[in-house]
Design an enzyme around this catalytic site. Structure first.
Site, PDB file in Angstrom:
ATOM      1  N   ASP A 258       0.783  -1.251   0.000  1.00 38.42           N
ATOM      2  CA  ASP A 258       0.000   0.000   0.000  1.00 38.42           C
ATOM      3  C   ASP A 258       0.818   1.307   0.000  1.00 38.42           C
ATOM      4  O   ASP A 258       0.490   2.237   0.750  1.00 38.42           O
ATOM      5  CB  ASP A 258      -0.968   0.015   1.194  1.00 38.42           C
ATOM      6  CG  ASP A 258      -1.995  -1.116   1.150  1.00 38.42           C
ATOM      7  OD1 ASP A 258      -1.913  -1.956   0.239  1.00 38.42           O
ATOM      8  OD2 ASP A 258      -2.862  -1.160   2.043  1.00 38.42           O
TER       9      ASP A 258
ATOM     10  N   LYS B 284      -7.091  -5.088  -3.062  1.00 35.75           N
ATOM     11  CA  LYS B 284      -7.824  -5.617  -1.908  1.00 35.75           C
ATOM     12  C   LYS B 284      -8.724  -4.540  -1.350  1.00 35.75           C
ATOM     13  O   LYS B 284      -8.484  -3.345  -1.557  1.00 35.75           O
ATOM     14  CB  LYS B 284      -6.830  -6.096  -0.843  1.00 35.75           C
ATOM     15  CG  LYS B 284      -5.938  -4.969  -0.343  1.00 35.75           C
ATOM     16  CD  LYS B 284      -4.920  -5.465   0.646  1.00 35.75           C
ATOM     17  CE  LYS B 284      -4.059  -4.343   1.161  1.00 35.75           C
ATOM     18  NZ  LYS B 284      -4.812  -3.324   1.900  1.00 35.75           N
TER      19      LYS B 284
ATOM     20  N   CYS C  53      -2.171  -2.731   7.514  1.00 32.90           N
ATOM     21  CA  CYS C  53      -2.021  -3.620   6.357  1.00 32.90           C
ATOM     22  C   CYS C  53      -0.710  -4.403   6.350  1.00 32.90           C
ATOM     23  O   CYS C  53      -0.693  -5.573   5.963  1.00 32.90           O
ATOM     24  CB  CYS C  53      -2.224  -2.829   5.079  1.00 32.90           C
ATOM     25  SG  CYS C  53      -3.948  -2.278   4.960  1.00 32.90           S
TER      26      CYS C  53
END
Ligand code: VGL
Ligand code: ZN
Length: 222
Positions: A26, A124, A169
């Site tokens: 990310d 995701k 994450c």
């Protein structure tokens, strides 16, 4: 006299192998300074990550990728504000500012990230009602992204996890990597946390309990 190879020794040398992958979590504009869910100093990890990318044969990126009005956004719940928590069908959910909305600038990878070497991008968080911090399994803890099967089919068995954010994450991805049977390392100076309510300390504890090792980026070379 032998030299310790223990994870806590001052200096380890890790040589990357053909069956290693670097998992870059990310590194997107919304998690960087100026973004809607900016991680403080998040931009300082991009150079270390770029250096790591040079040293790995296999690089996988994850990309948080929410539809508008996603259930994890506080704006989807009346009277709620960012960082409040609620109960959803799968358990406790932290509510976030709108971020990483599909197709927006905020959802794009940082233009400083050497993303071109990545062989796979796992998106995701696209299911409207379910969040997914982990690159492996959504927050319902059942729906798989396919990442584990992909890595196994490619005979990759050791993972190094970096990126944003350590306490969400990155942490969940590293723990699920262990769960899926991969030898897993957190490269601690190539990730950065949000740190709400002690969440960085909790994530480091949970990762250690799951058997995630720790490394520093300068120790890792090809
Ligand atoms: C993340 C909160 C919400 C992350 C993603 O990338 O750590 N955190 N969505
Ligand atoms: Zn998200």
């Amino acid at each position: 006299m032998t030299y310790s190879n223990h994870a806590n020794s001052q200096y380890n040398k890790i040589k990357t192998r053909n069956n290693d992958a670097l998992i870059v979590v990310d590194v997107q504009n919304d998690f960087l300074p100026g973004g809607s869910l900016a991680v403080k100093n998040g931009d300082t990890i991009i150079d270390p990550i770029n250096r790591l990318i040079e040293n790995f044969a296999h690089v996988v990126l994850t990309q948080d990728w929410h539809p508008p009005h996603h259930k994890s956004f506080s704006s989807s719940h009346q009277g709620k504000k960012p960082f409040d928590t609620i109960e959803l069908s799968y358990g406790k959910q932290v509510l976030w500012p709108d971020h990483c909305v599909q197709g927006t600038k905020g959802a794009e990878f940082s233009e400083k990230l050497r993303a071109e070497k990545a062989e796979l991008i796992i998106r995701k968080g696209y299911t409207p009602e379910i969040d997914s911090y982990s690159g492996f399994v959504e927050a319902d803890r059942q729906t798989k992204t396919g990442l584990s099967a992909y890595l196994k089919e490619r005979n990759i068995n050791r993972l190094f996890v970096v990126g944003l954010a350590t306490d969400f994450c990155v942490g969940w991805t590293a723990i699920d990597a262990r769960q899926a049977g991969f030898e897993t390392y957190l490269v601690e100076d190539a990730c950065m946390g949000i740190d709400t309510n002690g969440s960085v300390a909790a994530a480091l504890r949970d990762m250690q309990a799951a058997g995630v090792g720790r490394a520093k980026y300068a120790e890792i070379s090809a």
